[in-house]
Write an enzyme that holds these catalytic residues in place. Sequence first.
Site, PDB file in Angstrom:
ATOM      1  CG  HIS A 270      -1.905   1.096   1.268  1.00  0.00           C
ATOM      2  ND1 HIS A 270      -2.462   1.651   0.134  1.00  0.00           N
ATOM      3  CD2 HIS A 270      -2.421   1.808   2.298  1.00  0.00           C
ATOM      4  CE1 HIS A 270      -3.271   2.641   0.478  1.00  0.00           C
ATOM      5  NE2 HIS A 270      -3.259   2.747   1.785  1.00  0.00           N
ATOM      6  CB  CYS A 271       3.945   2.164   1.279  1.00  0.00           C
ATOM      7  SG  CYS A 271       3.038   2.025   2.817  1.00  0.00           S
ATOM      8  CB  ILE A 272       7.058   1.253  -2.473  1.00  0.00           C
ATOM      9  CG1 ILE A 272       7.543   0.917  -1.062  1.00  0.00           C
ATOM     10  CG2 ILE A 272       8.226   1.778  -3.299  1.00  0.00           C
ATOM     11  CD1 ILE A 272       8.155   2.040  -0.288  1.00  0.00           C
ATOM     12  CB  ILE A 274       0.293   4.162  -3.531  1.00  0.00           C
ATOM     13  CG1 ILE A 274      -0.414   2.945  -4.130  1.00  0.00           C
ATOM     14  CG2 ILE A 274      -0.698   5.285  -3.235  1.00  0.00           C
ATOM     15  CD1 ILE A 274      -1.413   2.299  -3.217  1.00  0.00           C
ATOM     16  CG  ASP A 275       3.044   6.144  -0.037  1.00  0.00           C
ATOM     17  OD1 ASP A 275       1.830   5.933  -0.236  1.00  0.00           O
ATOM     18  OD2 ASP A 275       3.674   5.633   0.917  1.00  0.00           O
TER      19      ASP A 275
END
Length: 432
Positions: A270-272, A274-275
Site C-alpha cells: 500500500h506504500c511504495i 502509490i505514495d
Amino acid sequence: MKQLIDKIRRREARCGVIGLGYVGLPLALEFARAGLRVTGIDLDRRKIDAINAGKSYIVDVSDDEIAGPVKAGRFDATAEFAVIRDLDTINICVPTPLRKTKDPDLTYIVSAVSEIKKYLRPGQLVILESTTYPGTTDEVVQPALEAGGLKAGVDFALAFSPERIDPGNPKFKTRNIPKVVGGLTPGCTEAAAALYAQCIDTVVPVSSPRVAEMVKLLENTFRSVNIGLVNEIALMCHSIDIDVWEVIDAAKTKPFGFMAFYPGPGLGGHCIPIDPFYLSWKAKMHGFEPRFIELAGHINEGMPRFVVEVVTDALNTHSKSLRGSRIHILGVAYKAGVNDVRESPALNVMRMLQDKGAILTYSDPYIPSIREEGFDLDAIELTNGWLGDVDCTVVLTNHPEFDYANVVRTSKLVVDTRNALQGHQGDHIFRL
Ligand SMILES: NC(=O)c1ccc[n+]([C@@H]2O[C@H](COP(=O)([O-])OP(=O)(O)OC[C@H]3O[C@@H](n4cnc5c(N)ncnc54)[C@H](O)[C@@H]3O)[C@@H](O)[C@H]2O)c1
C-alpha cells in the site's frame, strides 16, 4: 493545550484510533501497552468483532497482544463515531489509495474527518497518520474540522505524523521506529509529541505538518527510485549476460556510500507503488514536473511484463508455448512474510500469464485464496510430486517457508524473480 498534555503525561488521556489496519492496530496496541485507554474505530465489522473477541487478523500481531488489553479494559473497538466525544486524542490511520488516473484519493480521510467534526470539542488532539501529499493537513483536514466552529491550534490541536511501520519486519516495530511529528503550531507539536513519547522510544519534532508529510514521501520516493534504478540495472545485466545478484552482493561489501536495493517482479503493497504519485500530483499542481518519480514508476511497472518474457523464454527451451502450459506460482503476497496482496506484482504477472493462455496454480502459506481481479484460485499445499507435474515454477515472493532445494530438485523449469535460489545451479533455472 497544557491541560491535555498533563492528562497525557499522567496517562489519563483517552485515546482513539480511526482505521484499525496494518498501521492503526499496532499503534492502538502500543497506546494500550503504555497504560492508556484506547478505543479503535473502524467501518469493518469483522475487525471490530475480532478485536473484541481478542483475535488478530494481522500477521505481526498475536491474539494475546490483543486479548490482554481487551480483557484489562484498556482496548475496545467500535463502529460508533459518537465515542469521539469522550476521547482526548484521535489518530487517523485510514487508507490513502490512488485513483485509476494516479490522482490521490482522499475519500477515506475526508469521510473520517467529517465524522470527527460532528463530535469535536475543545481540548482534543487530532493527528493524521495516513500517508498523503504535503498540504493535506492544513488544506483539507484543518478547514473541514474548523467548519464546526472550533479553531485549530487554539481550541483543539492538529498535527501530522507519518507512520513508518514495515509489516513483517521482526526488528523494527511501532515502538522502536522514530516518530516524526509536525503540528500546526508549536503547542500542537508539543501535544502530539507528548502522546507518542508515552509509547515510542524516539520522537522527532519538525516545524510543520507539511514537513512531516514530505518526510514520509521523501522516504518512499527514495525507495521507489532506487528500486527503479536497480530494476533497470537488472534489465541491463540480463541483456549483457551478467548475474545482477552477484553484482549487488559484491557492491554491498563497500562499507560506505552504497545501499543495496534488489530487483524483483515489480512494486507491491500500500506504500511504495502509490505514495510517490501523491508527491508528483502535488508537484504538478505547482507547475513542477517530477522526473525521477515518473521514470522509476515506468521502469517498476514494466517488470511484470519482463518476468512474463523470462517465463516465455524458459518454456521455449523446452519447445513449449505459454498457451496451454501449466505454471505454478510460488508466493503471491507483495513481499515475504506478509498476508497482504494489495498492489502485489504477482497478480500482474499472473494476469498476463493467464491472458496468454497459461494454466495457473499457486502456493502461498499466507494467502489461502485469491478471489479478486478476475481470479478464483485456492492455494495448493505443495506435496512432493506437484512441481514435477507442471511445466514451469515461478518464484514471485520469497517466503522463507518454501523448501527451495526441493523446488530446484523437482521442477522441470524454475524462474526465480527474487534470488530465492541463491547458490543453486542448473540449466533449468532462469533468474531475473
Ligand atoms: N501498510 C503499511 O505498511 C503502511 C506503512 C506506513 C504507512 N501506511 C499508511 O497508513 C495508512 C493506512 O494503511 P493501512 O495499511 O493500515 O490500511 P488498511 O487498509 O490495512 O487499514 C485501514 C483501515 O481503515 C478502515 N477505514 C477506512 N475508512 C474508514 C473510515 N472512514 N472510518 C473508520 N475506518 C475506516 C478500513 O476498514 C481498514 O480497516 C495509509 O495511508 C498507508 O499509506 C501504511
